[in-house]
Every structure is written in structure tokens, then in C-alpha cells.
Design a protein around this motif. Structure first.
Motif, PDB file in Angstrom:
ATOM      1  N   TYR A  96       0.819  -1.211   0.000  1.00 35.87           N
ATOM      2  CA  TYR A  96       0.000   0.000   0.000  1.00 35.87           C
ATOM      3  C   TYR A  96       0.855   1.264   0.000  1.00 35.87           C
ATOM      4  CZ  TYR A  96      -3.821  -3.202   0.684  1.00 35.87           C
ATOM      5  OH  TYR A  96      -4.728  -4.221   0.499  1.00 35.87           O
ATOM      6  N   PHE A  97       2.086   1.153   0.469  1.00 38.03           N
ATOM      7  CA  PHE A  97       3.030   2.270   0.338  1.00 38.03           C
ATOM      8  C   PHE A  97       3.275   2.570  -1.139  1.00 38.03           C
ATOM      9  CE2 PHE A  97       7.602   3.386  -0.216  1.00 38.03           C
ATOM     10  CZ  PHE A  97       7.545   4.678   0.286  1.00 38.03           C
ATOM     11  N   PHE A  98       3.494   1.517  -1.928  1.00 43.33           N
ATOM     12  CA  PHE A  98       3.693   1.704  -3.369  1.00 43.33           C
ATOM     13  C   PHE A  98       2.408   2.181  -4.046  1.00 43.33           C
ATOM     14  CE2 PHE A  98       6.970  -1.817  -2.685  1.00 43.33           C
ATOM     15  CZ  PHE A  98       8.021  -0.919  -2.597  1.00 43.33           C
ATOM     16  N   LEU A  99       1.274   1.679  -3.599  1.00 43.37           N
ATOM     17  CA  LEU A  99      -0.006   2.103  -4.177  1.00 43.37           C
ATOM     18  C   LEU A  99      -0.263   3.586  -3.932  1.00 43.37           C
ATOM     19  CD1 LEU A  99      -2.698   1.590  -5.575  1.00 43.37           C
ATOM     20  CD2 LEU A  99      -3.608   0.733  -3.391  1.00 43.37           C
ATOM     21  N   SER A 100       0.057   4.065  -2.731  1.00 42.21           N
ATOM     22  CA  SER A 100      -0.134   5.488  -2.440  1.00 42.21           C
ATOM     23  C   SER A 100       0.776   6.351  -3.309  1.00 42.21           C
ATOM     24  CB  SER A 100       0.130   5.772  -0.958  1.00 42.21           C
ATOM     25  OG  SER A 100       1.466   5.474  -0.608  1.00 42.21           O
ATOM     26  N   ASN A 101       1.979   5.857  -3.565  1.00 44.36           N
ATOM     27  CA  ASN A 101       2.893   6.574  -4.465  1.00 44.36           C
ATOM     28  C   ASN A 101       2.347   6.592  -5.889  1.00 44.36           C
ATOM     29  OD1 ASN A 101       5.854   7.401  -3.421  1.00 44.36           O
ATOM     30  ND2 ASN A 101       5.082   5.713  -2.190  1.00 44.36           N
ATOM     31  N   LEU A 102       1.777   5.479  -6.320  1.00 45.18           N
ATOM     32  CA  LEU A 102       1.182   5.405  -7.655  1.00 45.18           C
ATOM     33  C   LEU A 102       0.022   6.391  -7.777  1.00 45.18           C
ATOM     34  CD1 LEU A 102       1.132   3.872 -10.422  1.00 45.18           C
ATOM     35  CD2 LEU A 102      -0.579   2.363  -9.402  1.00 45.18           C
ATOM     36  N   SER A 103      -0.807   6.479  -6.743  1.00 48.61           N
ATOM     37  CA  SER A 103      -1.942   7.405  -6.764  1.00 48.61           C
ATOM     38  C   SER A 103      -1.462   8.855  -6.834  1.00 48.61           C
ATOM     39  CB  SER A 103      -2.807   7.203  -5.520  1.00 48.61           C
ATOM     40  OG  SER A 103      -3.429   5.939  -5.545  1.00 48.61           O
ATOM     41  N   PHE A 104      -0.418   9.175  -6.071  1.00 48.48           N
ATOM     42  CA  PHE A 104       0.147  10.527  -6.110  1.00 48.48           C
ATOM     43  C   PHE A 104       0.681  10.856  -7.502  1.00 48.48           C
ATOM     44  CE2 PHE A 104       4.062  13.100  -5.837  1.00 48.48           C
ATOM     45  CZ  PHE A 104       3.514  14.308  -5.415  1.00 48.48           C
ATOM     46  N   VAL A 105       1.401   9.919  -8.100  1.00 50.77           N
ATOM     47  CA  VAL A 105       1.965  10.126  -9.438  1.00 50.77           C
ATOM     48  C   VAL A 105       0.851  10.286 -10.473  1.00 50.77           C
ATOM     49  CG1 VAL A 105       3.283   9.019 -11.290  1.00 50.77           C
ATOM     50  CG2 VAL A 105       4.160   9.003  -8.948  1.00 50.77           C
ATOM     51  N   PHE A 117       5.434  15.640 -18.090  1.00 47.79           N
ATOM     52  CA  PHE A 117       4.651  14.538 -18.639  1.00 47.79           C
ATOM     53  C   PHE A 117       5.502  13.270 -18.717  1.00 47.79           C
ATOM     54  CE2 PHE A 117       3.312  11.923 -22.232  1.00 47.79           C
ATOM     55  CZ  PHE A 117       1.976  11.703 -21.930  1.00 47.79           C
ATOM     56  N   LEU A 118       6.719  13.403 -19.254  1.00 48.74           N
ATOM     57  CA  LEU A 118       7.615  12.248 -19.366  1.00 48.74           C
ATOM     58  C   LEU A 118       8.051  11.748 -17.990  1.00 48.74           C
ATOM     59  CD1 LEU A 118       9.841  13.446 -22.344  1.00 48.74           C
ATOM     60  CD2 LEU A 118       8.113  11.647 -22.391  1.00 48.74           C
ATOM     61  N   LEU A 119       8.282  12.677 -17.066  1.00 52.43           N
ATOM     62  CA  LEU A 119       8.689  12.308 -15.708  1.00 52.43           C
ATOM     63  C   LEU A 119       7.648  11.411 -15.048  1.00 52.43           C
ATOM     64  CD1 LEU A 119      10.316  12.581 -13.048  1.00 52.43           C
ATOM     65  CD2 LEU A 119       9.081  14.730 -12.645  1.00 52.43           C
ATOM     66  N   PHE A 120       6.393  11.845 -15.049  1.00 57.24           N
ATOM     67  CA  PHE A 120       5.359  11.087 -14.340  1.00 57.24           C
ATOM     68  C   PHE A 120       4.918   9.843 -15.117  1.00 57.24           C
ATOM     69  CE2 PHE A 120       4.774  15.399 -12.434  1.00 57.24           C
ATOM     70  CZ  PHE A 120       5.194  15.051 -11.163  1.00 57.24           C
TER      71      PHE A 120
END
Length: 308
Positions: free
Chosen positions: A59-68, A103-106
Motif C-alpha cells: 500500500y506504500f507503493f499504491l499510495s505513491n502510484l496514486s500521487f503520481v 509529462f515524461l517524468l510522471f
């Protein structure tokens, strides 16, 4: 604006639809999708942060994915909405290069995070007893940091290549944002090295991440196949369904964008495919994870219960 064979320009023109009657519909559609994306991903982050049961690597990775995903959509849609609202198609040269960079970064961060999440599922299913030992906070932080560093370097390289482009008289980008391939197509530059980097660097990075994902899931399938309990198999597979759905959606739409920008004669069709990649996919991710995941659903119920 000075025009010539090696033009130093100050602005571009963006265009997704030339029909004025379609503008209110497009505005309403993109505004609703953008708000849904931001709200959905923000709720996922808040649910994970507020529930101690979800303070795990997955869920730590999932929260990062949601932020990105929030940042990814925010690099393109707000500017488009402002342009429609003000009835202006202008984007400055500086803003265009900046938009290309972020755009490329995210987009690349999405790519790496999906590979990291596949590795997390591989460790959880294949080495369940050592999961928390292997996926310790130091390793999780290192994987996130490594993803950011690689993404920043890739976006910086592509942006520097874009700065080398020269332009003549055609300064209209037939897209709703400064998409790198579209910018390259309207330039006067003929540089093999630029083209090589712009087209093959993303493919190389995406292929590397996808290879890691496929390898992880080959090991996961092998491990699940070796389980004797049907209940254990179902439980193990259920933890991967959401991630597999997001991976399929992300890479299929990404492949569609790459193919359409490289081969399609119609820039309009390329723009439509890009909408699926840049707007629809980040919007659907929270629904996929919340509808398929009982832990997230429980956390959201608790979150709303606290608010009420």
C-alpha cells in the motif's frame, strides 16, 4: 515571433477540436474526468495514510502510484481547460518544454512503480515468511528513490533533446498538450541522434519494466500452481488481480499512443488514444483498486465514518 529556417520561437498553438460547438462538451468531459481522477486517487492516499492496517509495502507503493497519477493528469488537463475557457490555443515555448518534461517524468514513474509493485507481489507470494524482512523500509525507500532518479534523468534527457529542435512556419500542435512526438513532427530539424533517443529511450525503459513484471508474474504463477490448497491459490491470485488490471490498461494504452504517433496519418486519432493513456487510465486506477480490494474498501468506509 521570428520565423526562419532555424526559428527561435516564443509560443505554439494547441488544437484538439476545431469545432466551437464541441468545446463545451469537451470542457465538461475533461473537467469531470480530471476531478474524478484527483478525488479518487486522493481518497486512496487518505485511506492508506489513515488506516494503520494498510501501512505495508504494497500500500506504500499504491499510495505513491496514486500521487503520481494525480501529477500525471495535472500536467496536461488543467492547461487544456484554461485554453478552452479563455478561448485561447496558445502555449508558450517555455511552458511547452516544461509540460514535456513533467509529462515524461510522471509517465516513466508510472512505468517503474508498476514494475516495483510486481516485485512486491512476487516477494509476498513466493517468500511469504520473509516478506517483511525482504521488503523492509530501507529497500522500499530505495526502490522509490531509484524510480524517481531514473525518471528525472530520462525526462531531462528528452527535454534537452527537444530544446535542440528548430521550427519553421508551422507552429500548430494538433493535440491537447505538448506531446513530444507531435512537437518533433512539426519541427524542421533532421537529426538522427535526436530521433533515436526520443523514440527508442521510452521503448527501452518500458521494455525493461515490462520484462521485470512478466518475470515476476511467471514466478508467481509457478508458485501458485505449486500450492495444494485451492483457498490459498485464490487468495494469492486475488492480491494480484488489481495490479494486473492496471498493468494491462497502462501498457496497452501506452503501446497505442506509441504506435499511433509513429504511424498514424491522422493526428486526431493519435490525440484520442492519448486521452485514454493520460486521462482515462489514471481515472480508472482508484476504481480498480477500491472495487477489487477488500482492505481498501474497509479503509474507505472507516475514513468516511470518521468524517461523518
Amino acid at each position: 515571433m521570428e520565423l526562419g529556417n532555424n526559428t527561435r520561437i516564443s509560443e505554439f498553438l494547441l488544437g484538439f477540436s476545431e469545432n466551437p460547438e464541441q468545446q463545451p462538451l469537451i470542457y465538461g468531459l475533461f473537467l469531470s474526468m480530471y476531478l474524478t481522477t484527483v478525488l479518487g486517487n486522493l481518497l486512496i492516499i487518505l485511506a492508506i495514510v489513515s488506516d494503520s492496517h494498510l501501512h505495508t509495502p504494497m500500500y506504500f507503493f499504491l499510495s505513491n502510484l496514486s500521487f503520481v497519477d494525480i501529477c500525471f493528469t495535472s500536467t496536461t488537463v488543467p492547461k487544456m481547460l484554461v485554453n478552452i475557457q479563455t478561448q485561447s490555443k496558445v502555449i508558450t515555448y517555455t511552458d511547452c518544454i516544461t509540460q514535456i518534461y513533467f509529462f515524461l517524468l510522471f509517465a516513466e514513474l508510472d512505468n517503474f512503480l508498476l514494475a516495483v509493485m510486481a516485485y512486491d507481489r512476487f516477494v509476498a507470494i513466493c517468500y511469504p515468511l520473509n516478506y517483511m524482512v525482504i521488503m523492509n523500509p530501507w529497500l522500499c525507500g530505495f526502490l522509490i528513490l531509484g524510480s524517481w532518479i531514473l525518471s528525472v534523468l530520462h525526462a531531462l534527457l528528452q527535454s534537452l533533446m527537444a530544446l535542440q529542435l528548430s521550427f519553421c512556419t508551422d507552429l500548430e500542435i494538433p493535440h491537447f498538450f505538448c506531446e513530444l512526438n507531435q512537437v518533433v513532427q512539426i519541427s524542421c530539424s533532421e537529426n538522427f541522434l535526436n530521433d533515436l533517443v526520443m523514440y527508442f529511450a521510452p521503448v527501452l525503459l518500458a521494455t525493461g519494466s515490462l520484462t521485470g513484471i512478466l518475470y515476476s508474474y511467471s514466478k508467481i504463477v509457478s508458485s501458485i500452481h505449486g500450492m495444494s490448497s485451492a483457498q490459498g491459490k485464490n487468495k494469492a491470485f486475488s492480491t494480484c488481480v488489481s495490479h494486473l488490471s492496471v498493468v494491462s490498461l497502462f501498457y496497452s494504452t501506452g503501446l497505442g499512443v506509441y504506435i499511433s504517433s509513429a504511424t498514424a496519418h491522422s493526428s486526431h486519432s493519435s490525440a484520442i488514444v492519448s486521452v485514454m493513456y493520460t486521462v482515462v487510465t489514471p481515472m480508472l486506477n482508484p476504481f480498480i483498486y477500491s472495487l477489487r480490494n477488500k482492505d481498501v474498501k474497509r479503509a474507505l468506509i472507516r475514513l468516511f465514518g470518521m468524517k461523518l
